[in-house]
Design an enzyme around this catalytic site. Structure first.
Site: not given
Ligand code: GFB
Length: 438
Positions: A47, A397
């Site tokens: 996660e 995010f």
């Molecule tokens: O936070 P997060 O769970 O959001 O995971 P989602 C995405 C991660 O990718 C972030 C990086 O915590 C960051 O480390 N990241 C994404 C970014 N967008 C940015 C950005 O704009 N700037 C920077 N600096 N880093 C979840 C995933 O993603 O979605 C799961 O954790 C799965 O693995 C799920 O794929 C569907 O909710 O976008």
């Protein structure tokens, strides 16, 4: 007065700030606190960061309420050290075992619920003198699991059941139990379905089973796969109080503020955002204006493969950005993204004559200090202060940026926007609108 009174009374002390000041004035008082229960937890290893933040809120709301009921007055929620998450790609950086204070203002969170950062927990438990440092005995590990079938005759019941076929090796166990100082005693699997409040029954049952131990024993329990527990009430007043208390760490806020001033000519005083020194002073407010830029969270990475149905191409995203800039009469777009340098160059090619801005740490030293997680937070803060924001469909995010903007007091229409797969499609699927409640 409160602190000095608590020296010789076995008083319930809620905040760690109180505990620390008590410790300075009367070091013995800590060991006298009866029935301290440390609740450790961890989340399914794959996660991401922003779902983990949501799991914290579920538990913080629960623990805050639990602390008002006997015998849980001295319960403490221990924040799990951050492991290197799959999205933290900078392999040259040390990103293991990061404390929460790296990303969040723990004192602010503590004014909502009795939480301890993991290093604080280790220090505190060593001072009890009941455990043999450097090791900490976890009396009971609860490995949560989903039920195979959620519905009985189409009805969803809240319930938990102990699973007899339970071998520790079969489970991923998260990162928590890999901490070398944690020794786990008893590992049980619990099939669990329901809100976080059901945990109280589980804990009471556990306490009943451990009668016979000294009344002022320190108890350490761990809950693995804590994402299985659901919110009691999502989006209510308590949810938002816990959410508002999760302010980012000051150094990250300062980096974002300096960047906004230098690159985007954006200054919070002129932009009418709501930011009192303490979250407790925030009020219903919708007058925020934000800086002279559009911000877009353009999630790529794994979304390009797994979410093709909703993820726009570079060209489609660029068209949507152009249209929005035109509507707002703005010329600058700030892009937060996890895309590659190559894709970003291509995106910029579609955005000629638009000022495209993106934060990069000003030095290798700064990058090493803030790490990938801090970089992502700086992106979120900058997006949160924009005149208008567009997020990615079903990205946590983006959801956290929506929440941040709700707290800062932006009108809803400037916040709850979603990039569409096709620029031509007006009524594409959009993220839900979850307004703030006070
Ligand atoms: O936070 P997060 O769970 O959001 O995971 P989602 C995405 C991660 O990718 C972030 C990086 O915590 C960051 O480390 N990241 C994404 C970014 N967008 C940015 C950005 O704009 N700037 C920077 N600096 N880093 C979840 C995933 O993603 O979605 C799961 O954790 C799965 O693995 C799920 O794929 C569907 O909710 O976008």
């Amino acid at each position: 007065d409160y602190v000095s009174n608590s020296c010789d009374k076995h008083q319930y002390i809620f905040h760690l700030t109180d505990i620390l000041s008590t410790r300075q004035k009367c070091p013995q008082s800590i060991a006298k606190m009866p029935n301290t229960i440390y609740l450790l937890y961890d989340v399914n290893p794959p996660e991401g960061f922003n779902l983990r933040r949501d799991v914290y809120i579920r538990l913080a709301v629960f623990v805050r309420q639990l602390a008002s009921r006997k015998p849980f007055q001295n319960v403490r929620l221990v924040l799990p050290p951050w492991r290197r998450l799959t999205h933290w790609k900078s392999s040259h950086l040390q990103q293991h075992s990061l404390p929460w204070e790296h990303f969040f203002d723990i004192e602010s969170m503590r004014r909502y619920a009795p939480v301890l950062d993991f290093p604080e927990f280790l220090t505190e438990i060593a001072q009890f003198g009941l455990q043999e440092p450097p090791y900490v005995q976890v009396q009971q590990v609860f490995q949560l699991m989903n039920f195979e079938y959620m519905f009985e005759q189409d009805v969803f019941h809240e319930k938990f059941e102990f699973e007899s076929d339970c071998r520790k090796e079969q489970h991923l166990q998260g990162y928590l139990l890999q901490q070398p100082m944690l020794l786990d005693n008893d590992f049980v699997c619990v099939r669990y379905q329901g809100s976080v409040n059901l945990l109280e029954r589980l804990l009471r049952q556990q306490l009943k089973n451990s009668v016979g131990q000294a009344a002022n024993d320190v108890k350490v329990y761990a809950i693995l796969n804590a994402e299985i527990v659901l919110h009691d009430q999502w989006g209510d007043k308590e949810f938002w109080r816990a959410r508002r208390s999760m302010r980012f760490a000051e150094p990250l806020q300062q980096i974002a503020e300096k960047y906004r001033a230098r690159v985007l000519n954006s200054h919070k005083v002129d932009e009418l955002v709501q930011r009192p020194p303490m979250w407790e002073s925030e009020r219903v407010y919708r007058e925020a204006v934000g800086g002279d830029y559009l911000a877009v969270h353009f999630r790529r990475g794994d979304f390009v493969h797994w979410r093709q149905r909703s993820t726009p191409t570079l060209k489609s995203a660029a068209t949507q950005i152009r249209e929005q800039l035109h509507l707002l009469n703005l010329t600058t777009v700030y892009i937060a993204t996890d895309t590659t340098a190559m894709e970003l160059t291509n995106l910029k090619a579609y955005l000629q004559r638009v000022r495209v801005r993106r934060f990069t740490p000003e030095s290798l030293t700064q990058k090493a200090l803030i790490k990938d997680g801090g970089h992502a937070i700086v992106d979120q803060i900058i997006c949160a202060h924009a005149r208008h924001f567009i997020g990615t469909f079903e990205s946590t995010f983006s959801y956290r940026i929506y929440e941040e903007r709700e707290i800062l007091g932006f009108p809803k229409h400037t916040t709850f926007n979603t990039l569409c797969k096709y620029a031509t499609l007006e009524d594409c699927e959009k993220n839900s609108v979850w307004p703030i409640v006070y």
